[in-house]
Structure formats: structure tokens, C-alpha cells
Design a protein around this motif. Structure first.
Motif, short mmCIF file in Angstrom:
data_model
loop_
_atom_site.label_atom_id
_atom_site.label_comp_id
_atom_site.label_asym_id
_atom_site.label_seq_id
_atom_site.Cartn_x
_atom_site.Cartn_y
_atom_site.Cartn_z
N GLY A 189 0.57 -1.36 -0.30
CA GLY A 189 0.60 -0.13 -0.09
C GLY A 189 1.26 1.16 -0.53
N CYS A 223 9.00 1.96 -4.73
CA CYS A 223 8.36 0.60 -4.21
C CYS A 223 9.26 -0.46 -3.52
CB CYS A 223 7.94 0.14 -5.16
SG CYS A 223 7.05 -1.60 -5.35
N ALA A 227 8.24 -3.52 -8.04
CA ALA A 227 7.11 -3.67 -8.49
C ALA A 227 6.38 -3.59 -10.16
CB ALA A 227 5.96 -4.39 -7.61
S1 SF4 Z 1 3.57 -1.80 -6.41
FE1 SF4 Z 1 5.02 -1.99 -4.87
S2 SF4 Z 1 4.39 0.06 -3.62
FE2 SF4 Z 1 2.59 -0.75 -4.06
S3 SF4 Z 1 1.25 -1.84 -3.00
FE3 SF4 Z 1 2.81 -3.39 -5.18
S4 SF4 Z 1 4.55 -3.66 -2.94
FE4 SF4 Z 1 2.88 -1.88 -2.28
#
Ligand code: SF4
Ligand SMILES: Cc1cc2nc3c(=O)[nH]c(=O)nc-3n(C[C@H](O)[C@H](O)[C@H](O)COP(=O)(O)O)c2cc1C
Ligand code: SF4
Length: 246
Positions: A189, A223, A227
Motif C-alpha cells: 500500500g 516501491c 514491482a
Molecule cells: S506496487 Fe509496490 S508499493 Fe505498491 S502495493 Fe505493491 S509492493 Fe507496495
């Protein structure tokens, strides 16, 4: 009073150092934009500072909008510090057309624009942060003394970049359709939480990009598991956010 905006922490760090050295209060432009904080009236003799990153050779729109809304008493000592990877073009001149600035500075900081370029090599990141650290006391002293200084890396073809290229960026550079998330997303998140325009929503634990992106690059750079991608432009590129130690 210092108003700052920062995607990946460079400008936040500079703003915090200036606030420490001047004793001024810091306000995040995002808090004003999202209605949590009002623009504060300046006390007599109070200095006004802006600290923000250069986005396509201009101030980010959120900063420009804030400057347009401000009523700055004549004679106010106002200054702006723009952080950039290389050059600011007409960023500070254009801001000065909205709020008359007594002093303007650029700080060359690590590049976070991975939609176009790659991150700087680690020795370059370290050198840029070290140079900024060494220069900050002088800039803070200049501000405290109320000096009139313009120390700006304008760069080449500034007029074309701050106008024609900026408009291209505005039109095509903020296209959230290119964002996608890879399987390693842990649904933490963080991207949703840090997006300054609230344009990321987690659906079934995965980020979905809506409208309003300003291409600040925070989501993709912060992130924790890398990702997030932006089309093919960011595959095999590094990620950057500010840390004092690299
Ligand atoms: S994209 Fe990255 S920052 Fe966003 S919820 Fe997934 S792991 Fe967390
Ligand atoms: C959308 C975008 C546009 C950028 N445009 C420029 C630019 O025109 N010139 C430049 O030198 N750096 C540019 N950069 C790099 C940032 O200005 C620089 O890395 C800045 O210090 C980031 O600050 P922040 O960490 O506070 O967000 C750009 C970065 C982004 C995300
Ligand atoms: S979606 Fe756009 S505005 Fe939001 S954090 Fe990512 S790059 Fe910044």
C-alpha cells in the motif's frame, strides 16, 4: 515560511536543511493542494521560500498553482530553490513572473526521471549529495542575511525546453495507462499512500492508476520490491529515492 514539494525526497531534504538553518516553518505543498493546510499569511518581515524539483524545465504544476494563489506583500524577501538532475531552463524565471523572487538557486541532485533516463551511477549520486551538503550552509547564510543572489543552472536551449518540450511533457508524459504492476507486489500500500495526487487505488491488493498523475516518480521509485513499471521505459533501470548514505 517555506513551501516545499518533493517526489523522491531530494527537495524535502534541502527544504528541511534550510528550515533548520533559518528557523522557518515548513509546509508541504501537497497538504495545501489536498486542503489539509491553508496558505499562511506572512508575518511582517517574514521570508518566503519555495523548494521543489524541476519537472520538464518548469516548476511542478502544484507549485505554480500555489504561487498563483498567494498574496505576497510588496517588499517580501522571497526565494526559490529548485532541485534538478542537470539543468532548470527557465523554471525560476517563470516562477519569478508569478511571485517576485529576490534570490533563486538550483541544486544539482540525483536524477529520479526514470521514465526517460536511467538513475545516475552510485558514485555520481554520492558526489551530488556530498556537493549539496557542502553548499547548503552558504545558501542558508545568504538567506539569513537577506542577500540577493541568483545561482542557477539554466542549461542550453532553455526557451525551447521550458516551453515547447514542457508542453509535450504535459500532454504525453503523464499517461497513467503505461503504469503496470508485476507479480512481486506485496500489496503493502505504500504507492497508494505516498502518491501526492491520490491517483493510485489498491484494488484486490494491487495498485490501479486513475487520473491526475503528475509524473513525480514517487510510486515507481519508492516501491520496496520494484514491482512498478512504466511501459517498457523503466524495465532494467535502477530506482532512486533520497537517502543521506548511498
Ligand atoms: S506496487 Fe509496490 S508499493 Fe505498491 S502495493 Fe505493491 S509492493 Fe507496495
Ligand atoms: C517528471 C520529471 C521531470 C524532470 N525534469 C527535469 C528537468 O527538466 N531537468 C533536470 O535537470 N531534471 C529533471 N528531473 C529530475 C528531478 O528534477 C531531480 O531528480 C529532482 O532533484 C527530484 O527531486 P525530488 O526528489 O524532490 O522529487 C525531472 C524529474 C521528473 C520526475
Ligand atoms: S501515480 Fe504519478 S503522481 Fe502518483 S506517485 Fe506515481 S508518478 Fe507520482
Amino acid at each position: 515560511m517555506i513551501y516545499y514539494f518533493s517526489g523522491t525526497g531530494n527537495s524535502k531534504w534541502i527544504a528541511e536543511k534550510i528550515a533548520e538553518g533559518t528557523g522557518d516553518q515548513l509546509i508541504n505543498v501537497v497538504d495545501v493542494h489536498q486542503g489539509r493546510v491553508e496558505i499562511q499569511p506572512l508575518k511582517p518581515g517574514e521570508k518566503l521560500g519555495f523548494v521543489f524539483p524541476v519537472h520538464a524545465w518548469r516548476a511542478p504544476d502544484m507549485v505554480t498553482e500555489l504561487a498563483r494563489r498567494m498574496k505576497v506583500p510588496a517588499g517580501t524577501y522571497a526565494y526559490a530553490v529548485a532541485t534538478c538532475g542537470e539543468e532548470a531552463g527557465l523554471t525560476l524565471k517563470l516562477l519569478n513572473d508569478i511571485v517576485p523572487l529576490t534570490s533563486t538557486y538550483t541544486f544539482i541532485m540525483p536524477n529520479n526521471y526514470i521514465f526517460g533516463f536511467d538513475v545516475d551511477p552510485t558514485p555520481v549520486i554520492q558526489a551530488k549529495i556530498m556537493k549539496a551538503k557542502d553548499r547548503l550552509p552558504e545558501v542558508i547564510e545568504n538567506i539569513n542575511q537577506g542577500l540577493k543572489i541568483n545561482d542557477v543552472a539554466v542549461g542550453t536551449m532553455a526557451g525551447i525546453k521550458s516551453n515547447f518540450t514542457y508542453h509535450l511533457f504535459n500532454r504525453y508524459g503523464k499517461n497513467t495507462k503505461k503504469f503496470f504492476v508485476q507479480d512481486q507486489c506485496t500489496s503493502c500500500g505504500l504507492c497508494e499512500e505516498i502518491c501526492p495526487t491520490n491517483c493510485i487505488k489498491l484494488e484486490k491488493g494491487k495498485p490501479v492508476w486513475t487520473s491526475g498523475c503528475i509524473a513525480c516518480s514517487a510510486c515507481i521509485n519508492y516501491c520496496p520490491v520494484n514491482a512498478i513499471q512504466f511501459g517498457s521505459a523503466t524495465v532494467n533501470k535502477g530506482r532512486y529515492y533520497f537517502k543521506e548514505e548511498w
